[in-house]
Design a protein around this motif. Sequence first.
Motif, mmCIF file in Angstrom:
data_model
loop_
_atom_site.group_PDB
_atom_site.id
_atom_site.type_symbol
_atom_site.label_atom_id
_atom_site.label_comp_id
_atom_site.label_asym_id
_atom_site.label_seq_id
_atom_site.Cartn_x
_atom_site.Cartn_y
_atom_site.Cartn_z
ATOM 1 N N TRP A 310 0.862 -1.184 0.000
ATOM 2 C CA TRP A 310 0.000 0.000 0.000
ATOM 3 C C TRP A 310 0.892 1.226 0.000
ATOM 4 N N LYS A 311 0.709 2.068 -1.017
ATOM 5 C CA LYS A 311 1.624 3.188 -1.221
ATOM 6 C C LYS A 311 3.027 2.591 -1.358
ATOM 7 N N ASP A 312 3.943 2.968 -0.485
ATOM 8 C CA ASP A 312 5.316 2.452 -0.583
ATOM 9 C C ASP A 312 5.643 1.456 0.527
ATOM 10 N N LYS A 313 4.628 0.974 1.216
ATOM 11 C CA LYS A 313 4.863 0.104 2.371
ATOM 12 C C LYS A 313 4.318 -1.296 2.123
ATOM 13 N N GLN A 314 5.135 -2.295 2.401
ATOM 14 C CA GLN A 314 4.699 -3.682 2.272
ATOM 15 C C GLN A 314 3.907 -4.056 3.517
ATOM 16 N N ILE A 315 2.606 -4.165 3.375
ATOM 17 C CA ILE A 315 1.727 -4.475 4.506
ATOM 18 C C ILE A 315 1.603 -5.983 4.685
ATOM 19 N N ILE A 316 1.363 -6.671 3.599
ATOM 20 C CA ILE A 316 1.194 -8.126 3.608
ATOM 21 C C ILE A 316 2.382 -8.751 2.901
ATOM 22 N N ASN A 317 2.866 -9.835 3.458
ATOM 23 C CA ASN A 317 3.987 -10.532 2.840
ATOM 24 C C ASN A 317 3.713 -10.768 1.355
ATOM 25 N N ARG A 318 4.653 -10.367 0.510
ATOM 26 C CA ARG A 318 4.441 -10.424 -0.939
ATOM 27 C C ARG A 318 4.198 -11.851 -1.424
ATOM 28 N N ASP A 319 4.994 -12.792 -0.952
ATOM 29 C CA ASP A 319 4.820 -14.177 -1.395
ATOM 30 C C ASP A 319 3.460 -14.720 -0.981
ATOM 31 N N PHE A 320 3.030 -14.341 0.224
ATOM 32 C CA PHE A 320 1.725 -14.803 0.695
ATOM 33 C C PHE A 320 0.604 -14.235 -0.163
ATOM 34 N N MET A 321 0.670 -12.935 -0.472
ATOM 35 C CA MET A 321 -0.388 -12.314 -1.266
ATOM 36 C C MET A 321 -0.400 -12.874 -2.676
ATOM 37 N N THR A 322 0.785 -13.152 -3.209
ATOM 38 C CA THR A 322 0.864 -13.755 -4.548
ATOM 39 C C THR A 322 0.208 -15.123 -4.549
ATOM 40 N N ARG A 323 0.496 -15.903 -3.535
ATOM 41 C CA ARG A 323 -0.104 -17.229 -3.442
ATOM 42 C C ARG A 323 -1.618 -17.133 -3.226
ATOM 43 N N SER A 324 -2.041 -16.153 -2.439
ATOM 44 C CA SER A 324 -3.471 -15.988 -2.158
ATOM 45 C C SER A 324 -4.277 -15.771 -3.426
ATOM 46 N N THR A 325 -3.729 -14.996 -4.341
ATOM 47 C CA THR A 325 -4.459 -14.634 -5.559
ATOM 48 C C THR A 325 -4.078 -15.504 -6.752
ATOM 49 N N SER A 326 -3.394 -16.611 -6.488
ATOM 50 C CA SER A 326 -3.059 -17.572 -7.536
ATOM 51 C C SER A 326 -4.089 -18.698 -7.548
ATOM 52 N N LYS A 327 -4.171 -19.391 -8.654
ATOM 53 C CA LYS A 327 -5.053 -20.556 -8.729
ATOM 54 C C LYS A 327 -4.293 -21.768 -8.211
ATOM 55 N N LEU A 328 -4.492 -22.072 -6.945
ATOM 56 C CA LEU A 328 -3.836 -23.219 -6.326
ATOM 57 C C LEU A 328 -4.651 -24.490 -6.510
ATOM 58 N N ILE A 329 -5.955 -24.304 -6.678
ATOM 59 C CA ILE A 329 -6.878 -25.430 -6.835
ATOM 60 C C ILE A 329 -7.839 -25.104 -7.965
ATOM 61 N N THR A 330 -8.088 -26.077 -8.829
ATOM 62 C CA THR A 330 -9.136 -25.925 -9.833
ATOM 63 C C THR A 330 -10.424 -26.498 -9.259
ATOM 64 N N THR A 331 -11.442 -25.654 -9.142
ATOM 65 C CA THR A 331 -12.683 -26.079 -8.485
ATOM 66 C C THR A 331 -13.760 -26.512 -9.466
ATOM 67 N N GLY A 332 -13.553 -26.254 -10.750
ATOM 68 C CA GLY A 332 -14.529 -26.682 -11.749
ATOM 69 C C GLY A 332 -15.559 -25.609 -12.043
ATOM 70 N N ASP A 333 -16.299 -25.811 -13.109
ATOM 71 C CA ASP A 333 -17.233 -24.797 -13.594
ATOM 72 C C ASP A 333 -18.693 -25.132 -13.312
ATOM 73 N N GLU A 334 -18.939 -26.156 -12.508
ATOM 74 C CA GLU A 334 -20.328 -26.555 -12.263
ATOM 75 C C GLU A 334 -21.064 -25.536 -11.405
ATOM 76 N N GLU A 335 -20.378 -24.953 -10.426
ATOM 77 C CA GLU A 335 -21.013 -23.990 -9.534
ATOM 78 C C GLU A 335 -20.122 -22.754 -9.445
ATOM 79 N N ILE A 336 -20.339 -21.799 -10.328
ATOM 80 C CA ILE A 336 -19.594 -20.544 -10.312
ATOM 81 C C ILE A 336 -20.522 -19.445 -9.821
ATOM 82 N N PHE A 337 -20.108 -18.758 -8.783
ATOM 83 C CA PHE A 337 -20.892 -17.675 -8.206
ATOM 84 C C PHE A 337 -20.973 -16.521 -9.199
#
Length: 412
Positions: A310-337
Amino acid sequence: MARVKYKLLLPFIVCSFASMGNEVSLTPVNTMAPTASDEEAIIRHWRQPEINREFWDISVLPQAFIDVKPAPRSDGLAVGELGVDGGKKANILALADELAKKQHGNFDSLLIHHKGKLLFESYYLRGRVDLSHPQSSVTKAYTGMLLGRAIQLGYLSMDDLGKPVAGFLNKLDASKFVDGAKQITLHQALTMTTGLRISDATRKSMMENPPLVKGQKEIQFLFENSAPITPESQSFYYDIGPQLIMQVLEAVIPGNIETFIETELLGQLNITNFHWKTAPSGLPESIWRSSLTSRDMIKMGILAANKGKWKDKQIINRDFMTRSTSKLITTGDEEIFGDGKDVSNQGYGYYWWSSDLQYKDKKYASVSAQGGGGIYIILIEELDLIIAITAHHVDHATQQIVAERILPAFIN
C-alpha cells in the motif's frame, strides 16, 4: 475548475448512444454522494438483533447516484474521470442506467478503479458512501490477509503454512482428535481442503451451546467431532478453514486480535469506518460478519493487486499475497458464483477465487473475493482494473456482467 456532479437524463442518453457514439449528454445538478442518516449509520450487518435492526431497515435511495468524476475524500484514494483517464463513458453509463432500473437485481454500489485512479462511483438502493456494507464471505479474504500481515511482521513464516494447525494451539488434547485432524496444515485451512466434515446435528449443538466453542475449544470440538479425515475428504470443500486461521492468529500475535485487525491491517490503509462482529468462540468472525464501505473495498483490492503493498509500504507478505491470488486449486465450472456464458475455469487460492472472463475471442484472468448477496472485489490485472460491488440479492450473474459490460469499456 469547479467540480460538477451530474444526473443522467436516462431516456435521452439511451438515444444518444446510438446517434453520438461515446458522447454522453448529462445535466448538472447540485448533489453529493448519498450518506447514511444517524439511524442508518448503526446498521452494518444483514441482521443485528442486539439493536433490533437489519439491513432492510436502511431506506431505499429515491434515485441512483452516478458519478463519472468521483470526489477526493482524503481517504488515500486517487481519483480521476471516466472517459478522460480511461474507460468508455457511454458503456459504463448504460450499465449504470440498467442497475438503477434494477434490471440486474438489487445492486447497492458499483465502483471502478483503473490505472491507479477511482474513475467511477455509483450508489443504488441501500448503498451509501459512508455506510459500511455487509461483506459476507469476502470476510474470508480479509482473514487470510491478516495472516499475511502476521507473516510480514515476523510472527509466522511462509514455511509455517505447511505445518499443522494443532502445533500452534497449546490448549488442545490431540488424543481425542479424529484420525487425520492432527495433521491439518495452515495451507489446507487456507485452501478449504482440511477434510473436516461436521454433521448438521453437530453444527446445531455448537450453535446452541456457546461454552463448547469458547477460545480453542472451538478447534477441539471440530477436531473431535468431524467425520474421519481421509485423502478423499481433503478435496476442496467451502466450509471450515478460516476459523482455524483466526485461532492461530490469536495464538501467535502479541496483544489483542481485535487491535491487530484495527491497527495492523485496516488502519494501515486508513480504514476506520468498519465493523467486525465477534464469533461464538470469542474471537473475531473469520467467515462473515464484517462490514466495509465500498471505497474501502477498493483499497483492499489495491492492496491485493499490488501484492500486499500500500503506497510504498509492504503491509502483507508479498509471497503470501501472490499465493493468495493464484489458482492453487481448480474447483470446476459446475457452480460458479455469478456465472454466465463468458465465465469459466474457476479456481481458488487463499480465500480468493479465480476465473476467466471472456470478451469476444479473448479471455482475461480475474481474481475475486466473493460474498453472499452479491458482494465482490474483482481484480483484472491485464487491464489494471479493480471493481467493488455491493448488493443484496441471491440470484445474480455479476461476473457475467463484468465480462460482457465492463471489460469492453476498458479494452482498447
